[in-house]
Scaffold this motif. Structure first.
Motif, PDB file in Angstrom:
ATOM      1  N   ALA A 189      29.539  -8.428  -1.149  1.00  0.00           N
ATOM      2  CA  ALA A 189      29.565  -8.019   0.262  1.00  0.00           C
ATOM      3  C   ALA A 189      30.948  -7.492   0.643  1.00  0.00           C
ATOM      4  CB  ALA A 189      29.179  -9.199   1.143  1.00  0.00           C
ATOM      5  N   THR A 190      30.978  -6.603   1.656  1.00  0.00           N
ATOM      6  CA  THR A 190      32.239  -6.006   2.115  1.00  0.00           C
ATOM      7  C   THR A 190      33.260  -7.084   2.475  1.00  0.00           C
ATOM      8  OG1 THR A 190      30.989  -4.132   2.974  1.00  0.00           O
ATOM      9  CG2 THR A 190      33.227  -4.406   3.808  1.00  0.00           C
ATOM     10  N   ASN A 191      32.804  -8.108   3.206  1.00  0.00           N
ATOM     11  CA  ASN A 191      33.680  -9.239   3.543  1.00  0.00           C
ATOM     12  C   ASN A 191      33.669 -10.241   2.385  1.00  0.00           C
ATOM     13  OD1 ASN A 191      34.952 -11.504   4.451  1.00  0.00           O
ATOM     14  ND2 ASN A 191      33.796 -11.662   6.370  1.00  0.00           N
ATOM     15  N   PRO A 192      34.794 -10.393   1.694  1.00  0.00           N
ATOM     16  CA  PRO A 192      34.829 -11.239   0.491  1.00  0.00           C
ATOM     17  C   PRO A 192      34.416 -12.685   0.736  1.00  0.00           C
ATOM     18  CG  PRO A 192      36.811  -9.920   0.633  1.00  0.00           C
ATOM     19  CD  PRO A 192      36.093  -9.738   1.943  1.00  0.00           C
ATOM     20  N   LEU A 193      34.542 -13.168   1.979  1.00  0.00           N
ATOM     21  CA  LEU A 193      34.114 -14.543   2.256  1.00  0.00           C
ATOM     22  C   LEU A 193      32.596 -14.657   2.209  1.00  0.00           C
ATOM     23  CD1 LEU A 193      36.590 -15.594   5.081  1.00  0.00           C
ATOM     24  CD2 LEU A 193      36.737 -16.048   2.626  1.00  0.00           C
ATOM     25  N   GLU A 194      31.921 -13.503   2.315  1.00  0.00           N
ATOM     26  CA  GLU A 194      30.454 -13.488   2.226  1.00  0.00           C
ATOM     27  C   GLU A 194      29.964 -12.986   0.875  1.00  0.00           C
ATOM     28  OE1 GLU A 194      29.463 -11.244   5.744  1.00  0.00           O
ATOM     29  OE2 GLU A 194      30.404 -12.810   6.962  1.00  0.00           O
ATOM     30  N   SER A 195      30.887 -12.625  -0.005  1.00  0.00           N
ATOM     31  CA  SER A 195      30.507 -12.144  -1.338  1.00  0.00           C
ATOM     32  C   SER A 195      30.163 -13.338  -2.218  1.00  0.00           C
ATOM     33  CB  SER A 195      31.672 -11.389  -1.991  1.00  0.00           C
ATOM     34  OG  SER A 195      32.180 -10.386  -1.149  1.00  0.00           O
ATOM     35  N   ALA A 196      29.043 -13.252  -2.919  1.00  0.00           N
ATOM     36  CA  ALA A 196      28.630 -14.364  -3.776  1.00  0.00           C
ATOM     37  C   ALA A 196      29.617 -14.560  -4.915  1.00  0.00           C
ATOM     38  CB  ALA A 196      27.243 -14.081  -4.344  1.00  0.00           C
ATOM     39  N   PRO A 197      29.868 -15.819  -5.283  1.00  0.00           N
ATOM     40  CA  PRO A 197      30.625 -16.072  -6.511  1.00  0.00           C
ATOM     41  C   PRO A 197      29.926 -15.360  -7.675  1.00  0.00           C
ATOM     42  CG  PRO A 197      30.266 -18.120  -5.303  1.00  0.00           C
ATOM     43  CD  PRO A 197      29.436 -17.063  -4.624  1.00  0.00           C
ATOM     44  N   GLY A 198      30.702 -14.814  -8.572  1.00  0.00           N
ATOM     45  CA  GLY A 198      30.123 -14.020  -9.662  1.00  0.00           C
ATOM     46  C   GLY A 198      30.236 -12.537  -9.410  1.00  0.00           C
ATOM     47  N   THR A 199      30.416 -12.162  -8.134  1.00  0.00           N
ATOM     48  CA  THR A 199      30.696 -10.754  -7.837  1.00  0.00           C
ATOM     49  C   THR A 199      32.212 -10.526  -7.913  1.00  0.00           C
ATOM     50  OG1 THR A 199      30.945 -11.086  -5.435  1.00  0.00           O
ATOM     51  CG2 THR A 199      28.709 -10.645  -6.266  1.00  0.00           C
ATOM     52  N   ILE A 200      32.606  -9.263  -7.978  1.00  0.00           N
ATOM     53  CA  ILE A 200      34.039  -8.968  -8.099  1.00  0.00           C
ATOM     54  C   ILE A 200      34.793  -9.495  -6.872  1.00  0.00           C
ATOM     55  CG2 ILE A 200      35.736  -7.091  -8.200  1.00  0.00           C
ATOM     56  CD1 ILE A 200      33.457  -5.511  -9.782  1.00  0.00           C
ATOM     57  N   ARG A 201      34.312  -9.155  -5.685  1.00  0.00           N
ATOM     58  CA  ARG A 201      34.998  -9.646  -4.482  1.00  0.00           C
ATOM     59  C   ARG A 201      34.850 -11.150  -4.327  1.00  0.00           C
ATOM     60  NH1 ARG A 201      32.502  -4.698  -0.975  1.00  0.00           N
ATOM     61  NH2 ARG A 201      34.131  -3.132  -1.332  1.00  0.00           N
ATOM     62  N   GLY A 202      33.681 -11.679  -4.686  1.00  0.00           N
ATOM     63  CA  GLY A 202      33.454 -13.119  -4.601  1.00  0.00           C
ATOM     64  C   GLY A 202      34.388 -13.900  -5.505  1.00  0.00           C
ATOM     65  N   ASP A 203      34.785 -13.291  -6.603  1.00  0.00           N
ATOM     66  CA  ASP A 203      35.626 -13.992  -7.569  1.00  0.00           C
ATOM     67  C   ASP A 203      37.121 -13.802  -7.333  1.00  0.00           C
ATOM     68  OD1 ASP A 203      33.383 -14.932  -8.832  1.00  0.00           O
ATOM     69  OD2 ASP A 203      33.505 -13.553 -10.550  1.00  0.00           O
ATOM     70  N   PHE A 204      37.511 -12.706  -6.647  1.00  0.00           N
ATOM     71  CA  PHE A 204      38.938 -12.357  -6.669  1.00  0.00           C
ATOM     72  C   PHE A 204      39.614 -12.200  -5.320  1.00  0.00           C
ATOM     73  CE2 PHE A 204      37.707 -10.546 -10.908  1.00  0.00           C
ATOM     74  CZ  PHE A 204      38.481 -11.425 -11.663  1.00  0.00           C
ATOM     75  N   CYS A 205      38.891 -12.268  -4.203  1.00  0.00           N
ATOM     76  CA  CYS A 205      39.610 -12.005  -2.945  1.00  0.00           C
ATOM     77  C   CYS A 205      39.017 -12.737  -1.755  1.00  0.00           C
ATOM     78  CB  CYS A 205      39.718 -10.510  -2.702  1.00  0.00           C
ATOM     79  SG  CYS A 205      38.153  -9.624  -2.697  1.00  0.00           S
ATOM     80  N   ILE A 206      39.729 -12.625  -0.629  1.00  0.00           N
ATOM     81  CA  ILE A 206      39.457 -13.412   0.571  1.00  0.00           C
ATOM     82  C   ILE A 206      39.376 -12.536   1.818  1.00  0.00           C
ATOM     83  CG2 ILE A 206      40.565 -15.112   2.132  1.00  0.00           C
ATOM     84  CD1 ILE A 206      41.678 -16.449  -0.465  1.00  0.00           C
ATOM     85  N   GLU A 207      40.183 -11.476   1.852  1.00  0.00           N
ATOM     86  CA  GLU A 207      40.346 -10.664   3.068  1.00  0.00           C
ATOM     87  C   GLU A 207      39.567  -9.359   2.981  1.00  0.00           C
ATOM     88  OE1 GLU A 207      42.165 -11.062   5.899  1.00  0.00           O
ATOM     89  OE2 GLU A 207      42.869 -13.066   5.352  1.00  0.00           O
ATOM     90  N   VAL A 208      38.873  -8.969   4.073  1.00  0.00           N
ATOM     91  CA  VAL A 208      38.148  -7.693   4.092  1.00  0.00           C
ATOM     92  C   VAL A 208      39.115  -6.516   3.945  1.00  0.00           C
ATOM     93  CG1 VAL A 208      38.089  -7.370   6.620  1.00  0.00           C
ATOM     94  CG2 VAL A 208      36.279  -6.392   5.187  1.00  0.00           C
ATOM     95  N   GLY A 209      40.320  -6.686   4.444  1.00  0.00           N
ATOM     96  CA  GLY A 209      41.331  -5.627   4.342  1.00  0.00           C
ATOM     97  C   GLY A 209      42.046  -5.591   3.005  1.00  0.00           C
ATOM     98  N   ARG A 210      41.660  -6.460   2.087  1.00  0.00           N
ATOM     99  CA  ARG A 210      42.231  -6.505   0.726  1.00  0.00           C
ATOM    100  C   ARG A 210      41.106  -6.828  -0.242  1.00  0.00           C
ATOM    101  NH1 ARG A 210      45.933  -4.468   2.828  1.00  0.00           N
ATOM    102  NH2 ARG A 210      48.104  -5.079   2.990  1.00  0.00           N
ATOM    103  N   ASN A 211      40.091  -5.963  -0.218  1.00  0.00           N
ATOM    104  CA  ASN A 211      38.860  -6.333  -0.941  1.00  0.00           C
ATOM    105  C   ASN A 211      38.681  -5.621  -2.282  1.00  0.00           C
ATOM    106  OD1 ASN A 211      38.084  -3.873   0.078  1.00  0.00           O
ATOM    107  ND2 ASN A 211      36.201  -4.593   1.046  1.00  0.00           N
ATOM    108  N   ILE A 212      39.792  -5.152  -2.866  1.00  0.00           N
ATOM    109  CA  ILE A 212      39.912  -4.835  -4.302  1.00  0.00           C
ATOM    110  C   ILE A 212      39.181  -3.600  -4.823  1.00  0.00           C
ATOM    111  CG2 ILE A 212      39.359  -5.707  -6.626  1.00  0.00           C
ATOM    112  CD1 ILE A 212      40.367  -8.332  -5.920  1.00  0.00           C
TER     113      ILE A 212
END
Ligand code: RTP
Length: 155
Positions: A97-120
């Motif tokens: 998901a665009t917002n890493p706090l809503e990205s499932a673990p196992g996804t790139i954002r879910g595994d590596f970031c926290i902020e929507v403005g720094r979502n890799i």
């Protein structure tokens, strides 16, 4: 063959400056390779304001756009084209998901970031936008169509 048909869809995946600076490039490339997608183009690039305004044409009026533009200008990005069956939709799932706090673990954002403005990373959201974005970020001749014989084992 069905293999050729399945492999036809391309998506534009871009590692944003934070992903490059944090050393996550190899991990992201590995995920797309391991999934079974084919690398058709790859390069580093320093974006420009003009290019970002075209890339994010639907977001230029948003209040967060100046922040997004400065973030995207803050260092090199890695531009890639990956090809394979449903590459656009699956690429988005792999990003999360665009917002890493809503990205499932196992996804790139879910595994590596926290902020929507720094979502890799960025991934095209439709086949039409993938074609548009590939045309924006790559020159003619930089995107290669080639036969990967390991696909015989994936499809
Ligand atoms: P992307 O284009 O990067 O793959 O992201 P997306 O489709 O999941 O999200 P979109 O809504 O198109 O937003 C593009 C990028 O803008 C940044 N953003 N910041 N409220 C905010 O501060 C905000 N909202 C969006 C994110 O970097 C997002 O990926």
């Amino acid at each position: 063959s069905s293999m050729t048909m399945n492999a036809a869809e391309k998506t534009y995946i871009m590692i944003k400056p934070d992903g490059v600076q944090r050393g996550i490039v190899g991990n992201i490339i590995s995920r797309f390779e391991q999934k079974g997608y084919k690398l058709c183009a790859l390069k580093t690039k320093q974006a420009s304001k003009e290019l970002l305004e075209q890339h994010y044409k639907d977001l230029v009026e948003k209040p967060f756009f100046p922040k997004l533009r400065d973030y995207m200008l803050s260092g090199p990005v890695v531009c890639m084209v990956w090809e394979g069956k449903e590459a656009v939709a699956t690429g988005r799932k792999m990003l999360g998901a665009t917002n890493p706090l809503e990205s499932a673990p196992g996804t790139i954002r879910g595994d590596f970031c926290i902020e929507v403005g720094r979502n890799i990373c960025h991934g095209s959201d439709s086949v039409e936008n993938a074609e548009r974005e590939i045309g924006l970020w790559f020159e003619d001749g930089e995107v290669l169509d080639w036969t990967d014989h390991s696909f015989d084992w994936v499809y």
